[in-house]
Scaffold this motif. Structure first.
Motif, mmCIF file in Angstrom:
data_model
loop_
_atom_site.group_PDB
_atom_site.id
_atom_site.type_symbol
_atom_site.label_atom_id
_atom_site.label_comp_id
_atom_site.label_asym_id
_atom_site.label_seq_id
_atom_site.Cartn_x
_atom_site.Cartn_y
_atom_site.Cartn_z
ATOM 1 N N TYR A 33 -17.710 95.311 48.731
ATOM 2 C CA TYR A 33 -17.586 96.562 49.490
ATOM 3 C C TYR A 33 -17.721 97.782 48.591
ATOM 4 O O TYR A 33 -18.429 98.740 48.918
ATOM 5 N N PHE A 34 -17.033 97.741 47.453
ATOM 6 C CA PHE A 34 -17.065 98.898 46.559
ATOM 7 C C PHE A 34 -18.216 98.846 45.555
ATOM 8 O O PHE A 34 -18.425 99.804 44.808
ATOM 9 N N GLY A 35 -18.961 97.751 45.566
ATOM 10 C CA GLY A 35 -20.030 97.604 44.582
ATOM 11 C C GLY A 35 -21.431 97.760 45.135
ATOM 12 O O GLY A 35 -22.405 97.380 44.475
ATOM 13 N N GLN A 36 -21.550 98.330 46.324
ATOM 14 C CA GLN A 36 -22.883 98.424 46.939
ATOM 15 C C GLN A 36 -23.756 99.507 46.299
ATOM 16 O O GLN A 36 -24.981 99.413 46.348
ATOM 17 N N GLU A 37 -23.125 100.520 45.705
ATOM 18 C CA GLU A 37 -23.921 101.595 45.093
ATOM 19 C C GLU A 37 -23.693 101.715 43.593
ATOM 20 O O GLU A 37 -24.426 102.415 42.901
ATOM 21 N N SER A 66 -18.411 88.767 43.023
ATOM 22 C CA SER A 66 -19.135 89.779 43.801
ATOM 23 C C SER A 66 -19.713 90.882 42.918
ATOM 24 O O SER A 66 -20.321 91.826 43.415
ATOM 25 N N GLY A 67 -19.509 90.765 41.607
ATOM 26 C CA GLY A 67 -20.116 91.727 40.694
ATOM 27 C C GLY A 67 -19.205 92.829 40.203
ATOM 28 O O GLY A 67 -19.630 93.706 39.447
ATOM 29 N N GLN A 144 -25.391 90.836 36.553
ATOM 30 C CA GLN A 144 -24.613 91.534 37.587
ATOM 31 C C GLN A 144 -23.223 90.924 37.793
ATOM 32 O O GLN A 144 -22.363 91.536 38.430
ATOM 33 N N ILE A 145 -23.009 89.714 37.290
ATOM 34 C CA ILE A 145 -21.686 89.091 37.424
ATOM 35 C C ILE A 145 -20.646 89.957 36.701
ATOM 36 O O ILE A 145 -20.901 90.480 35.611
ATOM 37 N N GLY A 146 -19.482 90.094 37.316
ATOM 38 C CA GLY A 146 -18.453 90.955 36.734
ATOM 39 C C GLY A 146 -17.679 90.275 35.617
ATOM 40 O O GLY A 146 -17.914 89.112 35.279
ATOM 41 N N ARG A 147 -16.731 90.997 35.055
ATOM 42 C CA ARG A 147 -15.905 90.467 33.967
ATOM 43 C C ARG A 147 -14.461 90.902 34.183
ATOM 44 O O ARG A 147 -14.196 91.842 34.946
#
Length: 449
Positions: A33-37, A66-67, A144-147
């Motif tokens: 949700y917060f990572g779309q932009e 989710s990135g 794009q995978i988060g950490r």
């Protein structure tokens, strides 16, 4: 009230009502949700419950899948998450805690970037994703995978913020702290020690199972005895996630949220710092508070029960102080939520600046005896609007006059009607509460046990 998210987040018994799968999906949705932009940055705090670790890892897994980048504050307080979110440009925050509930419960509270409770429409979207209504979300791939990032520094900055708010040293003050074996264990003593207090701490050794167990703000009698035994100047007890504080004066007497509102409100009013000379209370605040306020010309607003409603009123009207009898106190100049440790520091400011004991500062408030009983009913609205019940309530109100009050309200979470009476004596309270409950039963409104 949503399917999963109530007035204080998604809460229930760990791995029974609230599961790891739920936590993973909450993380998945918020990360998307917060990572779309842009790449989302989301900060997570937790209390000391054993299950908090698995929920922390599940949330972090969902977020990074989710990135999003997940920043871990580790064991910390709910107000510290609110502070870090709003001051360090995070997209949102997550606190893992069931507050004053027993250790086997847990909860997930989502905080927006302004440090407030997340908007209901976002919580509803999370619920739809959990239930499969919105379908699957894309997984992040490659770079794009988060950490996850260790962010204990954020908690340390919050501790520094608290210390910076003190107006005077607490040197020579003997202070007791009951940390409820919860979130305050990692913060409260450090703050009071840094400010020079002689600090005596109990319930400060969490083992994952002893949070709120015969300690903290819900078992204030432990701190009362401790303060008297050690001959302390004051004591402060927190709940599991340290967003509330109940104080104890030098005689071992309880100083609840109503008394805190009075003494801090009066002090701020004398300083010209109480906006509108008004405090914000809930309908459960004691009649004695209102009578004491009337005597000094301090005004007050009343809201429904819940610190959420208190905060909304404060924001809508520009008020700076509000709270609940239970010890959720909001100082809006410094915080966006109830903050137990902040509250204890503000009480200390009044003690130090006025050079008076806690007992002296509260002596003008005569707390009226209060009795609250719950009646389980088949239908709350029907019971509340029943003409015979309404007549009984009116009769009690007339009998009490200005020397007491009756409040009958529906529970927000259970099929229960709450009947509360305040009056000059315990016996008068009991008599009038039973008078109304007898009518509820006579009308056939009580649920069959």
């Amino acid at each position: 009230m949503g399917k999963y998210f109530g007035t204080d987040g998604f809460r229930g018994e760990a791995n029974v009502v609230l599961t790891v799968e739920h936590a993973f999906k909450v993380g998945r949705y918020l990360g998307w949700y917060f990572g779309q932009e842009h790449k989302a940055r989301i900060v997570i705090g937790k209390d000391t419950r054993r299950s908090s670790y698995m929920f922390e890892y599940a949330l972090a897994a969902g977020l990074t899948a989710s990135g999003a980048d997940a920043y871990l504050l580790h064991v910390t307080t709910t107000p510290s998450v609110s502070y870090v979110v709003r001051t360090e440009d995070f997209d949102c925050g997550i606190m893992i805690s069931a507050s004053h509930n027993p250790y086997y419960d847990n909860g997930i509270k989502v905080i927006n970037k302004k440090g407030h409770k997340m908007e209901a429409e976002v919580e509803e979207k999370i619920e739809n994703y959990i239930d499969g209504v919105t379908g699957e979300l894309p997984l992040a791939a490659k770079e794009q995978i988060g950490r996850t990032i260790d962010y204990a520094a954020g908690r340390n900055r919050y501790i520094g913020h608290l210390i910076s708010l003190a107006t005077r040293s607490f040197k020579d003050m003997r202070i007791g702290l009951d940390c409820a074996n919860g979130s305050a264990s990692s913060i409260a003593k450090s703050v009071f020690d840094a400010l020079g207090a002689k600090t005596y701490v109990i319930s400060n050794e969490p083992d994952g199972l002893n949070i709120n167990q015969n300690c903290g703000s819900t078992h204030i009698e432990v701190l009362q005895e401790f303060v008297k035994e050690k001959k302390l100047d004051a004591g402060f007890a927190y709940d599991g996630d340290a967003d509330r504080c109940i104080a104890v004066d030098e005689n071992g007497k309880i100083v609840d949220g109503d008394l805190v509102l009075y003494m801090c409100g009066k002090y701020l009013m004398e300083q010209g710092r109480l906006a509108g000379n008004t405090i914000v209370t809930t309908v459960m605040s004691n009649l004695g508070l209102y009578k004491a306020c009337d005597k000094i010309g301090m005004k007050y607003e009343q809201t429904a029960v819940g610190d959420k409603y208190v905060y909304e009123n404060m924001m809508n009207n520009g008020f700076v102080l509000g709270g609940e009898q239970s010890g959720h106190i909001i100082f809006s100049k410094h915080a966006r939520t109830g903050d137990g440790i902040l509250t204890s520091l503000m009480i200390m400011e009044v003690i130090m600046e006025k050079k008076q004991t806690l007992a002296k500062l509260c002596e003008d408030v005569k707390i009226y005896p209060q009795l609250l009983k719950n009646v389980r009913v088949t239908d709350k609205k029907t019971a509340r609007e029943n003409p015979a019940v309404q007549k009984a309530v009116e009769d009690v109100a007339a009998a009490l006059g200005s020397d007491g009050r009756i409040l009958v309200r529906e529970s927000g979470t259970e099929p229960v009607i709450r009947v509360m009476v305040e009056a000059a004596t315990d016996e008068i309270c009991r008599q009038h509460v039973e008078q109304v409950i007898d009518v509820i039963r006579a009308e056939g409104l009580e649920a069959v046990q």
